[in-house]
Design an enzyme around this catalytic site. Structure first.
Site, short mmCIF file in Angstrom:
data_model
loop_
_atom_site.label_atom_id
_atom_site.label_comp_id
_atom_site.label_asym_id
_atom_site.label_seq_id
_atom_site.Cartn_x
_atom_site.Cartn_y
_atom_site.Cartn_z
N ASN A 10 0.83 -1.20 0.00
CA ASN A 10 0.00 0.00 0.00
C ASN A 10 0.86 1.26 0.00
O ASN A 10 1.91 1.32 0.65
CB ASN A 10 -1.05 0.00 1.13
CG ASN A 10 -0.53 -0.32 2.49
OD1 ASN A 10 0.45 -1.04 2.65
ND2 ASN A 10 -1.17 0.22 3.50
N GLU B 182 0.37 5.16 0.63
CA GLU B 182 -0.56 6.17 1.14
C GLU B 182 -0.14 7.56 0.69
O GLU B 182 0.93 7.76 0.12
CB GLU B 182 -0.65 6.05 2.67
CG GLU B 182 -1.23 4.70 3.07
CD GLU B 182 -1.52 4.56 4.56
OE1 GLU B 182 -1.09 5.42 5.36
OE2 GLU B 182 -2.19 3.56 4.92
N GLU C 269 -2.99 -4.58 -3.17
CA GLU C 269 -3.48 -5.52 -4.19
C GLU C 269 -3.54 -4.86 -5.55
O GLU C 269 -3.18 -5.45 -6.57
CB GLU C 269 -4.88 -6.02 -3.81
CG GLU C 269 -4.93 -6.85 -2.56
CD GLU C 269 -5.09 -6.04 -1.27
OE1 GLU C 269 -4.66 -4.85 -1.24
OE2 GLU C 269 -5.61 -6.59 -0.30
N CYS D 159 -9.91 -5.60 0.34
CA CYS D 159 -11.09 -4.72 0.44
C CYS D 159 -11.97 -4.89 -0.80
O CYS D 159 -11.57 -5.49 -1.80
CB CYS D 159 -10.65 -3.27 0.60
SG CYS D 159 -10.14 -2.49 -0.95
N1 THU Z 1 -5.29 -1.58 2.39
C1 THU Z 1 -4.73 -2.36 1.43
O1 THU Z 1 -3.61 -2.15 0.99
N2 THU Z 1 -5.46 -3.41 0.99
C2 THU Z 1 -6.71 -3.73 1.42
O2 THU Z 1 -7.34 -4.63 0.87
C3 THU Z 1 -7.29 -3.03 2.57
C4 THU Z 1 -6.61 -1.77 2.96
C5 THU Z 1 -4.52 -0.41 2.85
C6 THU Z 1 -5.10 0.90 2.43
C7 THU Z 1 -4.56 1.83 3.50
O3 THU Z 1 -3.27 2.23 3.12
C8 THU Z 1 -4.44 0.93 4.73
O4 THU Z 1 -4.47 -0.40 4.26
C9 THU Z 1 -5.55 1.11 5.74
O5 THU Z 1 -6.80 1.01 5.17
#
Ligand code: THU
Length: 161
Positions: free
Chosen positions: A63, A65, A76, A113
């Site tokens: 991820n 941010e 993902e 998610c």
């Molecule tokens: N996140 C993911 O990378 N994948 C998911 O399927 C759920 C959430 C990340 C997004 C954000 O950077 C952090 O987790 C908290 O939501």
């Protein structure tokens, strides 16, 4: 007359990563490395993804941010889009996911998610073969879904357009 429809999904639960096939252990290991490198200063929640492609290559993602929160992206989709860009004609064989909070030990399996399920579904529909997904926390049980459809039963796809 209204009819009730039941949606069922069969998932496999492994007690630990050691129970996984060796190829998947190796893939999960790569997802864990990717998770460590995630850029998650706002949520302190790091996610790593590793996609094994049919040509044997592994593409990772984590991820990313952003101070403008919605501009960030999940692990993902970073992995899937990178794979789609690098190897546009190569099918996804299997995906490994791992997630963990920097605030506490994450011992429960963390599924992708909804938005990521939708993105992954498009790859599965396109390649016309199922993509198994293994997901876990940092430690503990690992869950296997045999197909994205098991995690997102009512897929919205291009056939509706
Ligand atoms: N996140 C993911 O990378 N994948 C998911 O399927 C759920 C959430 C990340 C997004 C954000 O950077 C952090 O987790 C908290 O939501």
């Amino acid at each position: 007359m209204a009819k009730q429809l039941k949606i069922e999904a069969e998932l496999t639960v492994y007690d630990t990563v050691d129970e996984l096939p060796l190829e998947i252990q190796d893939l999960m290991n790569k997802a864990q490395q990717a998770r460590n490198d995630a850029y998650a200063p706002y949520s302190s929640f790091k996610v790593g993804a590793a996609i094994l492609l049919e040509n044997g290559n592994v593409v990772i993602g984590n991820n990313q941010e952003n101070a403008a929160f919605p501009s960030g992206l999940c692990a993902e989709r970073v992995a899937a889009f990178q794979a789609g860009a690098l190897y546009p004609k190569v099918a996804f064989k299997v995906i490994a996911l791992t997630a963990g909070s920097l605030k506490q030990q994450t011992t429960t399996p963390i599924p992708p998610c909804g938005a990521c399920r939708q993105s992954l579904a498009e790859y599965e529909v396109r390649q016309e073969t199922n993509i198994p997904i293994y997901f876990m926390g940092e430690t503990g049980k690992v869950v296997r879904a045999a197909s994205v459809k098991d995690l997102l039963p009512l897929i919205f796809d291009s056939s509706y357009l």
